[in-house]
Structure formats: structure tokens, C-alpha cells
Design an enzyme around this catalytic site. Structure first.
Site, short mmCIF file in Angstrom:
data_model
loop_
_atom_site.label_atom_id
_atom_site.label_comp_id
_atom_site.label_asym_id
_atom_site.label_seq_id
_atom_site.Cartn_x
_atom_site.Cartn_y
_atom_site.Cartn_z
N GLN A 88 0.85 -1.19 0.00
CA GLN A 88 0.00 0.00 0.00
C GLN A 88 0.89 1.25 0.00
O GLN A 88 0.39 2.36 -0.08
CB GLN A 88 -0.89 0.00 1.25
CG GLN A 88 -1.84 -1.17 1.29
CD GLN A 88 -2.45 -1.34 2.68
OE1 GLN A 88 -3.44 -0.70 3.01
NE2 GLN A 88 -1.85 -2.18 3.50
N HIS A 106 -1.55 1.56 -4.14
CA HIS A 106 -1.97 2.96 -3.97
C HIS A 106 -1.09 3.95 -4.72
O HIS A 106 -1.07 5.14 -4.40
CB HIS A 106 -2.02 3.31 -2.48
CG HIS A 106 -3.08 2.55 -1.74
ND1 HIS A 106 -3.09 2.40 -0.37
CD2 HIS A 106 -4.16 1.88 -2.19
CE1 HIS A 106 -4.14 1.67 -0.02
NE2 HIS A 106 -4.80 1.32 -1.11
N SER A 173 -2.53 -1.31 9.26
CA SER A 173 -3.61 -1.28 10.25
C SER A 173 -4.85 -2.02 9.76
O SER A 173 -5.79 -2.23 10.51
CB SER A 173 -3.98 0.17 10.57
OG SER A 173 -4.37 0.84 9.38
#
Ligand code: APR
Length: 231
Positions: A88, A106, A173
Site C-alpha cells: 500500500q 496505492h 492497520s
């Protein structure tokens, strides 16, 4: 010899020990900004100069950072595994650490693109300025997937997880979708590992080995466990 496919989902936590700030470890602010003011399609429409400035600063941070032991260990694992990274992160620390097969879910900070045509992508190492144009005449913007935008590489990432022999998660997370949903593509029987300084909510993931440590230490610890699965 056919190497086993080790698919690794990484997030900001793997680059934290390289000095790059994570998104959610500091009061919901990222480098002092609300995510909504700098990392959304709305923010770009509302105040592109601010967004541009913010990512120009991020580009400088990344250029000054160095890969850490966690990036290097992942690269070394390529000797024994077919390592497929889904990150990411917009930094290039996996690449500079020596990893070869990396999907940037991303986007990438060292790329820019036309704001009108997402296929017109260019390398960028300095600042992007308002008024800098792509060959279609449209403003250049960072090649970043912002909130409110589709994630073009999601399908490819899901396929990787579905076909994995081993699945590992490092330093994320697991709150940002669709990326966080990749975990659900890993078949129940698949051996899974998670490394994080503070393990996120992972209820319902079967066959999971949890290593609650900073990425550099956790990666050292996981190597012998992975090697046991080599055959
Ligand atoms: N080692 C391992 N894990 C760490 C470390 C460390 N040294 N430091 C922090 N972490 C962990 C935190 O405990 C947390 O689980 O890294 C994770 C960082 O979480 P986030 O800041 O939410 O980052 P990430 O999961 O990559 O964010 C996902 O959100 O803002 C968007 O597009 C952005 O790609 C980003 C996405």
C-alpha cells in the site's frame, strides 16, 4: 525447483523504521495534515496546489529515506520463495531493498500522471508544479490512488492472494478498503503470518501466526518459520 509463492501485503509500518511516518500512529494526522485535506479526490479538486505541495514534500522524504532490514530480508527471501509483494506504500523502499515483484496498490510517489488520463504516466524525481502539463495538455498530478478513487490493481492483487502458498501481512492497520479486504481472499488452510508493532484487529483469520514486533525484528523472527514451509 518450483519455489512456493509467498505473497506479502505491506503497509506504512514496514517503512516506519526508515523514518517515514505511518498514517494512523499520530492522532489521525499524517505529517500534520488531515487525510481529507490532502489525500482525497475532493481535496485535489478543491485545492490542487496544497495537494501538490504535500506530495512534493513526501517525495523529498522518501528520496532521503533508506530501506531497512525488513525490506532487505524480504528481498533475500527471493532466493527461496517466489516472493510477490502487494504494497500500500507509495515509497520505493521495496525496490531499493532489492525486491523484484511489487504491486503498488496505492500508486508511486516517483511517478506522475495526466489528471485526465491515468494511462499517461511519467517518472518524476523533483517537484510537480501547477501548470506542468502532460502531453494531452492536462495538469500533471501525483500517480497516487486517493480516497474516493478506484484501485485499479485490486483485481490483480486479489488473484495473487488467491493463488498464494503462504500469505504474510507486515505493518498495516488493515482499516483501509479495499486493500484490507485482501485478507479474505486467502484460503482458510493457507499458512498466514502477521507482523506488526501493534497487531490490528484480525478476528476470523485462520491458520495465523502472530508476531507482535517492529518490522525489522519480526522479519528476522519469521524467516526460520517460513523456511520450515519450504518442503
Ligand atoms: N513495525 C511494524 N509495524 C509498525 C511499525 C513498525 N516499526 N510502526 C507502526 N507499525 C504499524 C502500526 O501498528 C499500524 O498497524 O503499522 C501500521 C500502520 O498503519 P497505517 O498508518 O494505517 O498505514 P497503512 O495500513 O499502510 O494505511 C493504509 O491508508 O491513508 C491510506 O493510502 C494510505 O496506503 C495507506 C492506507
Amino acid at each position: 525447483m518450483n519455489k512456493k509463492k509467498l505473497v506479502v501485503l505491506t503497509g506504512a509500518g514496514i517503512s516506519a523504521e526508515s523514518g517515514l511516518k505511518t498514517f494512523r500512529d499520530s492522532d489521525g494526522l499524517w505529517e500534520g495534515y488531515n487525510v481529507e485535506d490532502v489525500a482525497t479526490a475532493t481535496a485535489w479538486r478543491r485545492n490542487p496546489a496544497l495537494v501538490q505541495e504535500f506530495y512534493n514534500a513526501r517525495r523529498k522524504n522518501v528520496a532521503e529515506a533508506q530501506p531497512n532490514k525488513a525490506h532487505y530480508i524480504l528481498a533475500q527471501l527471493q532466493d527461496d520463495f517466489d516472493v510477490q509483494i502487494i504494497t500500500q506504500n507509495i515509497d520505493d523502499l521495496h525496490e531499493r531493498g532489492g525486491s523484484k515483484n511489487i504491486l503498488h496498490l496505492h500508486g508511486e510517489i516517483f511517478k506522475m500522471r495526466s489528471e485526465k488520463n491515468e494511462m499517461l504516466i511519467y517518472a518524476v524525481h523533483n517537484d510537480i508544479k501547477m501548470g506542468d502539463k502532460a502531453e494531452d495538455g492536462a495538469q500533471l498530478r501525483p500517480h497516487i490512488v486517493w480516497f474516493e478513487e478506484p484501485v485499479p490493481l485490486m483485481e490483480e492483487a486479489a488473484k495473487r492472494v488467491l493463488n498464494a502458498d503462504i500469505f504474510m501481512i507486515v505493518g498495516t492497520s488493515l482499516v483501509v478498503y479495499p486493500a484490507a479486504g485482501l485478507v479474505n481472499y486467502a484460503p482458510p488452510y493457507l499458512p498466514k503470518f502477521i507482523i506488526d508493532k501493534k497487531i490490528p484487529y484480525t478476528s476470523g483469520i485462520s491458520n495465523l501466526t502472530v508476531i507482535e514486533k517492529p518490522a525489522t525484528e519480526g522479519m528476522e523472527e519469521v524467516v526460520p518459520l517460513l523456511k520450515k514451509l519450504m518442503d
